[in-house]
Design a protein around this motif. Sequence first.
Motif, short mmCIF file in Angstrom:
data_model
loop_
_atom_site.label_atom_id
_atom_site.label_comp_id
_atom_site.label_asym_id
_atom_site.label_seq_id
_atom_site.Cartn_x
_atom_site.Cartn_y
_atom_site.Cartn_z
N VAL A 1 -64.33 34.01 -100.49
CA VAL A 1 -65.62 34.47 -100.94
C VAL A 1 -66.35 33.61 -99.55
CG1 VAL A 1 -67.67 35.03 -102.02
CG2 VAL A 1 -66.35 35.88 -102.78
N ARG A 2 -66.30 32.51 -99.52
CA ARG A 2 -67.09 31.21 -98.99
C ARG A 2 -66.87 31.34 -97.53
NH1 ARG A 2 -63.80 26.47 -100.92
NH2 ARG A 2 -61.49 26.85 -100.32
N ASP A 3 -65.06 32.12 -97.21
CA ASP A 3 -64.89 32.93 -95.60
C ASP A 3 -65.55 33.06 -94.94
OD1 ASP A 3 -63.42 30.33 -95.71
OD2 ASP A 3 -61.58 32.02 -97.12
N LEU A 4 -66.02 34.70 -95.79
CA LEU A 4 -66.56 35.89 -95.95
C LEU A 4 -68.44 36.26 -95.81
CD1 LEU A 4 -64.17 38.71 -96.56
CD2 LEU A 4 -64.54 37.25 -94.18
N MET A 5 -68.73 35.24 -96.48
CA MET A 5 -70.48 35.43 -96.60
C MET A 5 -71.27 35.12 -96.49
SD MET A 5 -71.55 31.84 -99.11
CE MET A 5 -71.64 30.56 -98.69
N ILE B 1 -73.40 40.91 -102.84
CA ILE B 1 -72.74 40.49 -104.54
C ILE B 1 -73.43 38.57 -103.68
CG2 ILE B 1 -71.24 40.17 -103.78
CD1 ILE B 1 -70.13 40.45 -107.17
N PRO B 2 -74.64 38.48 -104.55
CA PRO B 2 -74.83 36.74 -104.07
C PRO B 2 -73.99 36.30 -104.56
CG PRO B 2 -76.58 37.99 -105.43
CD PRO B 2 -75.37 39.48 -105.57
N VAL B 3 -73.21 35.13 -104.14
CA VAL B 3 -72.30 34.83 -104.00
C VAL B 3 -72.96 32.88 -105.14
CG1 VAL B 3 -71.08 33.16 -102.76
CG2 VAL B 3 -71.89 34.99 -101.91
N VAL B 4 -71.95 32.11 -105.86
CA VAL B 4 -73.37 31.25 -106.29
C VAL B 4 -72.11 29.86 -106.45
CG1 VAL B 4 -75.00 32.61 -108.07
CG2 VAL B 4 -72.53 32.18 -108.91
N ASP B 5 -72.68 29.05 -106.83
CA ASP B 5 -71.63 27.59 -106.96
C ASP B 5 -72.26 27.13 -107.86
OD1 ASP B 5 -70.08 25.53 -106.16
OD2 ASP B 5 -70.65 24.28 -104.66
N SER C 1 -71.82 41.00 -98.83
CA SER C 1 -71.71 42.56 -98.61
C SER C 1 -70.35 42.58 -97.84
CB SER C 1 -72.57 43.06 -97.61
OG SER C 1 -72.55 43.03 -96.53
N LEU C 2 -70.78 44.69 -99.36
CA LEU C 2 -69.09 45.56 -98.16
C LEU C 2 -69.16 45.32 -96.70
CD1 LEU C 2 -69.47 48.93 -100.44
CD2 LEU C 2 -67.96 46.80 -101.31
N GLY C 3 -70.54 45.52 -96.20
CA GLY C 3 -69.97 45.30 -94.35
C GLY C 3 -68.81 44.24 -94.14
N ASP C 4 -69.97 42.86 -94.41
CA ASP C 4 -69.24 41.99 -94.29
C ASP C 4 -67.38 41.74 -94.21
OD1 ASP C 4 -71.67 40.33 -94.28
OD2 ASP C 4 -71.38 39.57 -95.62
#
Length: 139
Positions: free
Chosen positions: A5-9, A102-106, A115-118
């Motif tokens: 996820v961190r690579d595309l967010m 979708i929010p990304v959390v750490d 996002s689906l677009g990402d």
Amino acid sequence: MAQLVRDLMTADPVMLPPDTPVREAAKAMRDREIGDVLVVDGDRLCGIVTDRDLVVRALADRDDLADCYVRDVCSDQVVTADLTETVDTAIARMRENAVRRIPVVDGGRPVGVLSLGDAAVERDLDSVLGQISAAPGNN
């Protein structure tokens, strides 16, 4: 190797406190050319407001937005992705919950938005969603 996820967010999301007027949220979306802002109380994620939320939950129901705040229109049952999980896992969660972002959390702290677009731009640029998501904004 699976993509994380961190690579595309999209990092550095716009985060606003719950008492922010919806007009400020709309301006932030316009100025950053994004479709969502995260609602936070300190470091705690409280919700997400999308451009659709602004239309459906604010503009459609109110003649005067002077007393309308992001807390009034945000989705507070937020589905999140962890920074280190795979993109496939996050996309499956988005599909299961019928959400486009979708929010990304750490460690529970919001750090980005996927996002689906990402995902489409990275994984399927020839798709309609990939092409639309990669195109410059029209505002």
